[in-house]
Scaffold this active site. Structure first.
Site, short mmCIF file in Angstrom:
data_model
loop_
_atom_site.label_atom_id
_atom_site.label_comp_id
_atom_site.label_asym_id
_atom_site.label_seq_id
_atom_site.Cartn_x
_atom_site.Cartn_y
_atom_site.Cartn_z
N ASP A 352 0.84 -1.19 0.00
CA ASP A 352 0.00 0.00 0.00
C ASP A 352 0.88 1.25 0.00
OD1 ASP A 352 -2.65 1.36 0.53
OD2 ASP A 352 -1.58 1.96 2.33
N GLU A 388 1.58 -0.37 -5.06
CA GLU A 388 0.62 0.68 -5.35
C GLU A 388 1.47 1.93 -5.56
OE1 GLU A 388 -3.53 2.40 -3.54
OE2 GLU A 388 -1.83 2.32 -2.17
#
Length: 702
Positions: A352, A388
């Site tokens: 993330d 990401e």
């Protein structure tokens, strides 16, 4: 029975080599990092976690590691730390020995975190804010760390190590996938145990899924602001323990259920990828609670503003940013990753806000300290890594900027697919790049086509079905005045905002979903499918359902469209059976030495070159032959021909001329049911608003 009667009250020096609490058969060694603390105390609690029965100063400090060995401490013992040192927020230090701190290395938690003002290091109502000091004991409101039985976490797991070129990712949530599944036993719904039940495995296998990517399952604490609105952090991007599986998903097997789940996925040939959050913690900004890192060594664990260290660098948008460049924070993350691979059997990770992990003092650096350490680790060398590729910090958007080991979420691909099918100007030009793996972004530094994770929807944003039902977000239930979530969804409602019984609109929506699914599966790169999109799952227009732990996000399996599920399975089969659709190398229209033909060609429906200068171009054909390199060990000899018709009319298509070979239409998105159809002659009709995929069958025309 309590343990304190057999525990020595005298800590021995112990060892600093392994951080965390480790039982050796006769006692437990405790080791914790703190560079700026003046003293660290080990606190032992009663079996119910309600009473602190011992508070012992760790007797030794080796470098920045405090450590001690306590004979008699058995697995199951509950403990925590307290650290004393300067409480000087303006200098970056927030030590408060009244606050119980969880061990960053704990593998299990006992009890839960309670949103109580005693967990703050400062007086919550003081006009001085975080510059004030709170002397209340936070222990009653903080989960306790647990000394784990080594037998719970044997380091004997083996990843499946499937090739990227064979990968189909299915992104889902442990609870959301199982809470409303009628074939999952009620007692197992919402648990790790339930996720790998035969019904779920059968569904994933039929779809051809090779890897499940789970939203965060490391221990989570919901934000206090959500609790005040009667909500919880459902997605889980608010980690409080990087080694402990989130207890809310425990089933009958408890913590063992996670490894058992992974083993069952592996037996079915499916990898497990975890979405991990190493960019920030659940402690929030300067007004957040003191739960672990902040109280152990705020100035080391977090990035603080240079000119005002009272405040945190907030490149994550979540209040704080972990100081990944610090050696012990790097070590914490690497130790955590290795634990999930070796002890839990995990096959890969999706990082993330991965840009945060690569940000050095001078900005984003793919060769920086963390990435260098990660790529040198032998345990992690064989597992999948997904980035990401953005955060909200300076220079935060880094699509295509990660090392060759990484695949990346390609949000540009997502928007391109939606805009093309919606009819946006220049949509065809963007789609042309997307269909070939977004080469202008990824084809550098030895990267492969699989680097682009292609998707039309993910957990963040509209579901695929909602991109055909809503033009506006409907996030009122989140309690933020409908101001949260994406503003640009590139969606289309087909005349009605939300659900409708109009058969014409429903048919248009279903076809649009099939078109976008087909585009994803027929593109070069790695396809990712959001759980439920195979059957048209809706979140009623909520495009930021991070706090909706309810029927908004739980997949209603009974309402999914079985025809669309079958269509998705057909797409997966075509992709699996035709390696030319999942090549390793990028295609640029180069001439192959083997037969002097181009590896890929663009053309119009009439067989003539495309007019790429036409902003309103709505039809295009892609002839894939592939280069001489193969994903299966032999030269690619098959051919695939793709035809995209975004117009409102049926069009006549001139297929490429063949000799003794036969084109077979494997995919026609104008209908849900797919039946391979041999094409006699060189011309075929392609329906309006559809995709057709033709596969060349060698020698079949004889």
């Amino acid at each position: 029975m309590t343990y304190h009667a057999t525990v020595s009250a005298q800590l021995e020096p112990g060892s600093p080599s392994r951080l965390g609490a480790h039982f050796d058969g006769g006692g437990t060694n405790f080791a914790v990092f703190s560079e700026h603390a003046e003293q660290v105390f080990l606190c032992l609690f009663s079996p119910d976690g309600m009473r602190e029965e011992m508070r012992l100063p760790l007797p030794e400090r080796t470098g920045a590691v405090w450590h001690g060995y306590l004979p008699g401490v058995q697995p199951g013992t509950l403990y925590g730390y307290r650290a004393s040192g300067p409480y000087a927020p303006e200098a970056g230090h927030r030590f408060n020995r009244n606050k119980l701190l969880v061990d960053p290395y704990t593998r299990e938690f006992h009890g839960a975190f309670t949103d109580h003002t005693a967990t703050f290091g400062y007086q919550h109502a003081s006009p001085e804010g975080d510059l004030s000091f709170d002397s209340r004991d936070s222990a009653p409101f903080v989960a306790k760390s647990v000394v784990s039985d080594p037998g719970l976490f044997p380091l004997d797991a083996q990843p499946l190590s499937k090739g990227w070129h064979d990968t189909l990712i299915y992104e889902g949530h442990v609870k959301g996938l199982t809470m409303r599944h009628p074939a999952v036993p009620e007692a197992l719904r919402g648990t790790y145990d339930g996720l790998a039940t035969p019904a779920m495995l059968d569904h994933l296998t039929k779809l051809g899924v090779t890897a499940v990517e789970l939203l965060p399952v490391q221990a989570i604490k919901s934000e206090g602001a959500l609790s005040g609105r009667g909500l919880v952090n459902y997605w889980g991007y608010n980690t409080v323990g990087f080694f402990a599986p989130e207890p809310r998903y425990f089933g009958p097997e408890g913590v063992r259920g996670f490894r058992a789940m992974v083993d069952r996925f592996h037996a079915a040939g499916i990898e497990v990828i975890l979405d991990v959050v190493y960019n920030h913690s659940a402690e929030g900004d300067q007004l957040g609670p003191t739960l672990s890192f902040r109280g152990l060594d705020n100035a080391s664990y977090y990035r603080l503003q240079d000119d005002a260290p009272r405040y945190y660098v907030n490149d994550t948008g979540c209040g704080n940013t972990l100081n990944v460049t610090h050696p012990f924070v790097t070590r914490l993350i690497l130790d955590s990753l290795r634990f999930w691979v070796q002890a839990m059997g995990v096959d890969g990770f999706r990082f993330d806000l991965a840009t945060t992990l690569c940000r050095e003092a001078d900005g984003f650096d793919r060769t920086g300290r963390f990435m260098t350490a990660l790529r040198q680790d032998p345990v992690l060398a064989g597992v999948k890594m997904i980035a990401e590729p953005w955060d909200i910090g300076p220079g935060g958007y880094q699509l295509g900027g990660f090392p060759a080991k990484f695949a990346e979420w390609n949000d540009h691909y997502r928007d391109t697919v939606r805009k093309f099918w919606r009819g946006d100007a220049h949509g065809a030009q963007e789609l042309g790049s997307a269909l070939l793996g977004t080469a202008h972004v990824f084809d550098k530094r030895g990267r492969r086509v699989w680097s682009s994770i292609n998707y039309a929807a993910s957990h963040d944003g509209f579901t695929l079905g909602d991109t055909t039902r809503y033009e506006k977000r409907h996030n009122e239930a989140n309690g933020e005045g409908n101001r949260d979530g994406h503003k640009a969804n590139f969606s289309e409602k087909f005349g009605v905002e939300g659900p409708t019984e109009d058969p014409s609109i429903r048919a248009q929506r279903a076809r649009r979903q099939r078109n976008m699914l087909a585009t994803v599966f027929l593109s070069q790169g790695t396809p990712m499918l959001l759980a439920g999109d195979e059957g048209g799952h809706t979140q009623n227009g909520n495009n930021n359902a991070y706090c909706q732990d309810n029927e908004t996000t739980w997949i209603d399996w009974a309402s999914l469209d079985p025809e669309q599920i079958a269509f998705t399975a057909a797409l997966s089969r075509v992709r699996r059976d035709n390696p030319i659709l999942r090549q390793m190398d990028f295609l640029h229209g180069a001439t192959r030495e083997t037969d002097r033909r181009k590896d890929v060609e663009w053309r119009g429906f009439d067989g003539k070159p495309l007019n790429w200068g036409d902003a309103d171009l709505a039809t295009l054909c892609l002839h894939l032959r592939g280069n001489a390199e193969s994903v299966t060990g032999k030269a690619l000899s098959d051919e695939v021909f793709l035809a995209f018709n975004r117009t409102e009319g049926e069009l006549d298509l001139l297929l490429p001329t063949t000799a003794q070979d036969l084109w077979v239409r494997e995919i026609d998105t104008s209908k849900a049911a797919q039946t391979p159809t041999p094409i006699v002659g060189e011309r075929i009709s392609v329906p309006a608003q559809s995709v057709s995929a033709f596969v060349l069958k060698r020698g079949s025309a004889q």
